[in-house]
Scaffold this motif. Structure first.
Motif, PDB file in Angstrom:
ATOM      1  N   ASP A 268       0.870  -1.178   0.000  1.00 13.48           N
ATOM      2  CA  ASP A 268       0.000   0.000   0.000  1.00 13.48           C
ATOM      3  C   ASP A 268       0.907   1.228   0.000  1.00 13.48           C
ATOM      4  OD1 ASP A 268      -1.744   2.086   0.487  1.00 13.48           O
ATOM      5  OD2 ASP A 268      -2.916   1.006   2.000  1.00 13.48           O
ATOM      6  N   VAL A 269       1.374   1.606  -1.188  1.00 20.04           N
ATOM      7  CA  VAL A 269       2.374   2.668  -1.295  1.00 20.04           C
ATOM      8  C   VAL A 269       1.867   4.001  -0.744  1.00 20.04           C
ATOM      9  CG1 VAL A 269       3.816   3.986  -2.876  1.00 20.04           C
ATOM     10  CG2 VAL A 269       3.567   1.519  -3.177  1.00 20.04           C
ATOM     11  N   PRO A 270       0.646   4.433  -1.041  1.00 23.61           N
ATOM     12  CA  PRO A 270       0.201   5.723  -0.491  1.00 23.61           C
ATOM     13  C   PRO A 270       0.245   5.779   1.033  1.00 23.61           C
ATOM     14  CG  PRO A 270      -1.223   5.064  -2.291  1.00 23.61           C
ATOM     15  CD  PRO A 270      -0.340   3.893  -1.996  1.00 23.61           C
ATOM     16  N   ARG A 271      -0.201   4.701   1.680  1.00 24.86           N
ATOM     17  CA  ARG A 271      -0.189   4.695   3.151  1.00 24.86           C
ATOM     18  C   ARG A 271       1.244   4.680   3.671  1.00 24.86           C
ATOM     19  NH1 ARG A 271      -3.414   0.519   7.093  1.00 24.86           N
ATOM     20  NH2 ARG A 271      -4.962   2.180   7.059  1.00 24.86           N
ATOM     21  N   LEU A 272       2.088   3.848   3.072  1.00 29.32           N
ATOM     22  CA  LEU A 272       3.478   3.773   3.512  1.00 29.32           C
ATOM     23  C   LEU A 272       4.202   5.087   3.233  1.00 29.32           C
ATOM     24  CD1 LEU A 272       5.660   2.033   4.772  1.00 29.32           C
ATOM     25  CD2 LEU A 272       6.148   1.089   2.507  1.00 29.32           C
ATOM     26  N   ALA A 273       3.928   5.688   2.088  1.00 33.57           N
ATOM     27  CA  ALA A 273       4.539   6.975   1.764  1.00 33.57           C
ATOM     28  C   ALA A 273       4.146   8.029   2.779  1.00 33.57           C
ATOM     29  CB  ALA A 273       4.122   7.411   0.358  1.00 33.57           C
ATOM     30  N   GLY A 274       2.892   8.017   3.199  1.00 36.83           N
ATOM     31  CA  GLY A 274       2.456   8.981   4.206  1.00 36.83           C
ATOM     32  C   GLY A 274       3.242   8.854   5.489  1.00 36.83           C
TER      33      GLY A 274
END
Length: 474
Positions: A388-394
């Protein structure tokens, strides 16, 4: 008018030498007489202009030398136009996750019941929940996809006690070695074990596959058996020491290290190191003070924690004396500190958790690191559906700005970057909160490292070429 930016410069006196650490880059410089005087003037006055420089230092130093020094400090952002505001923190945006390492939590079960264990999902062997081969394969394939640009990948087996699921480990090794051979890559394996399940055939198999091995062991019998007991409550030193001697007598692929957990009543750093390295023969020994474990009676606080760092400095001085002779006494905390200084470590985040490394639980869910498996913290995808790139990026982007916690002006921020996420989560309920109980101790530890690095460089610079560069290249 130039202003002094104290959060970007830290001076350490070492045997009459004025060493300057450039905080943003962790670069280390020795200041000459001109630089000392300019530095002292700005540190004292805060701001100064050309007239002040001429009035204060013109009688001691040539104008050209002063101008060159000031230009160097401006280039390093140690001096800045007084009218120029501080630049905002640069946040590196995370658009992909180029993994190099996957941590497989192969079993929640452990055959020991160590009193200080932080694992929230830990169970006895009979109740252990084991990872399936299907999940492990999916995790490795995820690693290969995310590491497509890398020639080398790493698989770490974790638990519980990982060797309680040795059948899965063997399957994963066979699969991984076959897959990387197809792709022209290399895979490295590693695990940390309590040492109780080692046998000669198993050690020979681990050796054949070049595992990086670490044994959790807390020193001589009287100290080890305080906390490292089996599920029946009996100490495990005799069994572990017997297996360690066998291991170190047979294992040839890579150096084997020991990992020590220091708790209340188990803090004799010097005796522990002497026993594990001198008596048993480990290549290196690393110490981790327990400060946020679930059973607070074992955690080190205040004076006890401070004394541990003093003892580590005593061992560090032994390390320096040996390094000057060209020897490495295998004190991994000191070795890592000197590596950070020698290589100019510059961290925006404290570690590779969530960037180069993710951990996989038995269900295939992805965690920041192995320490978060079983916790109530968010997960970041699954091996079947991907990251889950968006969550991890956040999370990673948020971790880069801890200015609200005081980190922005800390002189060791490029080495520490706020400290371990899990340590902060376990102690304060917030993975972004700095490890405040360590802050002063860590600043002192880094100063100690700067002095140690300077002394070794003056007396035997070849030590770093022989002992740090090979480690970095592995």
């Amino acid at each position: 008018m130039l202003a002094f930016i104290p959060e970007n410069a830290h001076r350490v006196e070492v045997d009459g030498r004025a060493m300057l650490m450039h905080v943003p880059s962790t670069g280390l410089y020795e200041m000459d007489a001109v630089a000392r005087d300019v530095f002292d003037l700005f540190a004292r006055a805060g701001v100064a202009d050309a007239a002040a420089l001429r009035a204060e230092l013109g009688g001691r130093h040539a104008p050209g030398a002063l101008a060159d020094c000031v230009a160097s400090f401006v280039a390093l952002d140690i001096l800045r136009d007084a009218a120029t505001p501080a630049a905002p923190i640069r946040i590196a945006r995370v658009e992909d996750v180029p993994l190099s390492t996957i941590v497989l939590n192969v079993n929640t079960g452990c055959n020991l019941a160590c009193t200080y264990c932080y694992k929230e999902d830990l169970t006895t062997p009979a109740k252990g929940e084991k990872m399936t081969f299907q999940t492990a394969v999916a995790a490795f394939e995820l690693l290969l996809r995310q590491a497509s640009a890398r020639d080398r990948v790493n698989v770490v087996f974790f638990g519980g006690e990982p060797l309680t699921n040795i059948a899965l480990i063997r399957q994963v090794v066979d699969h991984a070695e076959a897959r990387v051979a197809e792709l022209g890559k290399t895979v490295d394996f590693s695990l940390t074990t309590n040492g109780t399940l080692l046998s000669e055939p198993l050690v020979d198999w681990l050796d054949a596959h070049r595992f990086g091995l670490t044994v959790s062991m807390d020193g001589p019998k009287a100290l080890h058996d305080v906390n490292r007991r089996n599920v029946g409550g009996r100490g495990t030193y005799d069994a572990v020491a017997r297996n360690v001697r066998m291991l170190l007598g047979r294992y040839r692929s890579r150096p084997v290290g020991a990992r020590v957990t220091l708790t209340r009543g188990v803090t004799d750093v010097l005796a522990i190191h002497d026993h594990l390295r001198g008596d048993l023969g480990f290549a290196e020994v690393g110490f981790g003070p327990a400060t946020s474990g679930p059973v607070s009676v074992f955690n080190l606080e205040g004076a006890a924690l401070g004394q541990v760092f003093e003892d580590m400095k005593t061992l560090g001085r032994r390390y320096v004396e040996a390094a000057i002779r060209g020897e490495n006494i295998g004190f991994s905390n000191m070795h890592q500190l000197l590596t950070d200084i020698a290589q100019g470590t510059k961290k925006a985040v404290p570690c590779g958790a969530g960037l180069g490394m993710l951990a996989v639980d038995k269900a295939g869910d992805l965690h920041l690191c192995h320490r978060f498996v079983g916790s109530d913290q968010p997960t970041y995808g699954n091996v079947e559906t991907g990251i889950d790139v968006p969550r991890l990026a956040g999370f990673i982007e948020g971790a880069q700005d801890r200015s609200g916690y005081g980190c922005r002006t800390c002189r060791i921020r490029s080495i520490c970057a706020g400290g371990c996420y899990h340590e902060s989560y376990a102690r304060q309920g917030d993975p972004f909160a700095p490890v405040y109980h360590y802050c002063d101790l860590m600043r002192d530890w880094v100063d100690f490292g700067i002095a140690a690095y300077t002394r070794i460089m003056q007396a035997n610079p070849d030590f770093f070429r022989r002992h740090l560069q090979p480690r970095r290249a592995q």
